[in-house]
Design a protein around this motif. Structure first.
Motif, short mmCIF file in Angstrom:
data_model
loop_
_atom_site.label_atom_id
_atom_site.label_comp_id
_atom_site.label_asym_id
_atom_site.label_seq_id
_atom_site.Cartn_x
_atom_site.Cartn_y
_atom_site.Cartn_z
N SER A 178 0.58 -1.52 0.11
CA SER A 178 -0.58 -0.29 -0.10
C SER A 178 0.86 0.93 -0.04
O SER A 178 0.78 2.30 -0.62
CB SER A 178 -0.84 0.03 1.50
OG SER A 178 -0.18 0.34 2.59
N VAL A 179 1.79 1.17 0.34
CA VAL A 179 3.13 2.29 0.47
C VAL A 179 4.13 2.52 -0.95
O VAL A 179 5.28 3.33 -0.63
CB VAL A 179 3.57 2.51 1.77
CG1 VAL A 179 2.62 3.11 2.38
CG2 VAL A 179 4.32 1.47 1.60
N GLN A 180 4.04 1.36 -1.85
CA GLN A 180 4.60 1.40 -2.79
C GLN A 180 4.14 1.40 -3.97
O GLN A 180 3.25 1.86 -4.07
CB GLN A 180 5.38 0.17 -3.59
CG GLN A 180 5.93 -0.70 -2.08
CD GLN A 180 6.06 -2.51 -2.64
OE1 GLN A 180 5.78 -2.92 -3.78
NE2 GLN A 180 6.86 -3.13 -1.51
N GLY A 181 4.82 2.49 -4.78
CA GLY A 181 4.43 3.01 -6.14
C GLY A 181 3.51 1.71 -6.99
O GLY A 181 4.16 0.94 -6.72
N GLU A 238 3.22 -3.65 -8.65
CA GLU A 238 2.74 -4.77 -9.86
C GLU A 238 4.05 -5.56 -9.46
O GLU A 238 3.26 -6.83 -9.52
CB GLU A 238 3.05 -4.20 -10.91
CG GLU A 238 2.54 -5.19 -12.00
CD GLU A 238 1.19 -5.74 -12.46
OE1 GLU A 238 1.78 -7.03 -12.48
OE2 GLU A 238 0.50 -5.90 -11.47
N ALA A 239 5.45 -5.62 -9.49
CA ALA A 239 6.84 -6.09 -9.98
C ALA A 239 6.78 -7.25 -8.48
O ALA A 239 6.98 -8.53 -8.71
CB ALA A 239 7.76 -5.44 -10.69
N HIS A 240 6.90 -6.52 -7.57
CA HIS A 240 6.97 -7.08 -6.43
C HIS A 240 5.71 -8.70 -5.69
O HIS A 240 5.55 -8.87 -5.55
CB HIS A 240 6.80 -5.91 -5.11
CG HIS A 240 8.03 -5.81 -4.79
ND1 HIS A 240 7.97 -4.69 -4.67
CD2 HIS A 240 9.51 -5.84 -5.94
CE1 HIS A 240 9.28 -4.11 -4.32
NE2 HIS A 240 9.99 -4.07 -5.12
N SER A 241 4.29 -7.95 -6.49
CA SER A 241 3.26 -8.88 -6.34
C SER A 241 3.55 -10.14 -7.23
O SER A 241 2.70 -11.22 -7.11
CB SER A 241 2.31 -8.15 -6.27
OG SER A 241 1.81 -8.10 -6.74
#
Length: 197
Positions: A156-159, A164-167
């Motif tokens: 929620s605090v990531q751009g 998208e990339a991390h998840s």
């Protein structure tokens, strides 16, 4: 007094039998020598795991260390700092020893002067960076994960792009940290032909 006499007699018997005394002395000296060697070895190993040691040669101090000082890993709002060994040396003992042996190639480079001028360093930057990226890829960015734990990432605090990339790619294991975060602590070399750039 009788107990002391019994002790003295037993000691006298040990020393009257040279083979037993010699074996005991050899074992004792071997044990003490082993402790001294192991302590000295680990002390020397830990001394080479400091930023001071890493930048003791001008090739590192004058090039990559200067770049690193301008990054979020050096100074940031939280005050958490990742130093050279945090990113380049594994924490686990076995992996650390393997890395130290591999680093002997870097010592050879220092001795032979392969990167002893800024021009030579720049000429080898792509090769050195590529070798480090490959090592990190092969270990699934193990050193990154010493501090950055996927399980505790707050999307929620990531751009949007990071989320998208991390998840997806990171969560599935399709990619690892270094696939997207090249140049996070050092200036990138010429990236022509490198995927994702």
């Amino acid at each position: 007094m009788a107990n002391n006499n019994g002790l003295l007699r037993r000691l006298w018997q040990v020393f009257r039998t040279p083979a037993r005394a010699a074996a005991g002395l050899v074992l004792l000296l071997g044990f003490i020598g082993g402790i001294i060697f192991w302590g000295g070895f680990n002390t020397a190993l830990e001394m080479t795991n400091t930023e001071t040691f890493c930048i003791s040669c001008h090739e590192m101090r004058d090039n990559v260390y200067q770049e690193y000082r301008d990054t979020i890993h050096y100074a940031n709002r939280s005050g958490v700092r990742a130093s050279c060994p945090d990113c380049h040396v594994p924490h686990e003992w076995t992996h650390k020893i393997v890395r130290k042996i591999a680093a002997s190639k870097e010592v050879w480079g220092k001795i032979t002067g392969i990167i002893d001028t800024p021009e030579k360093f720049e000429a080898h930057r792509r090769y050195m960076a590529g070798r480090e990226w490959q090592r990190m890829k092969e270990t699934d960015s193990r050193e990154c994960r010493n501090c950055h734990n996927f399980d505790y990432m707050d999307f929620s605090v990531q751009g949007n792009r990071a989320t998208e990339a991390h998840s997806t790619s990171l969560a599935s294991g399709e990619k690892t940290c270094i696939d997207c975060h090249k140049g996070i602590a050092h200036r990138l070399p010429d990236m022509t032909g490198v995927s994702g750039f």
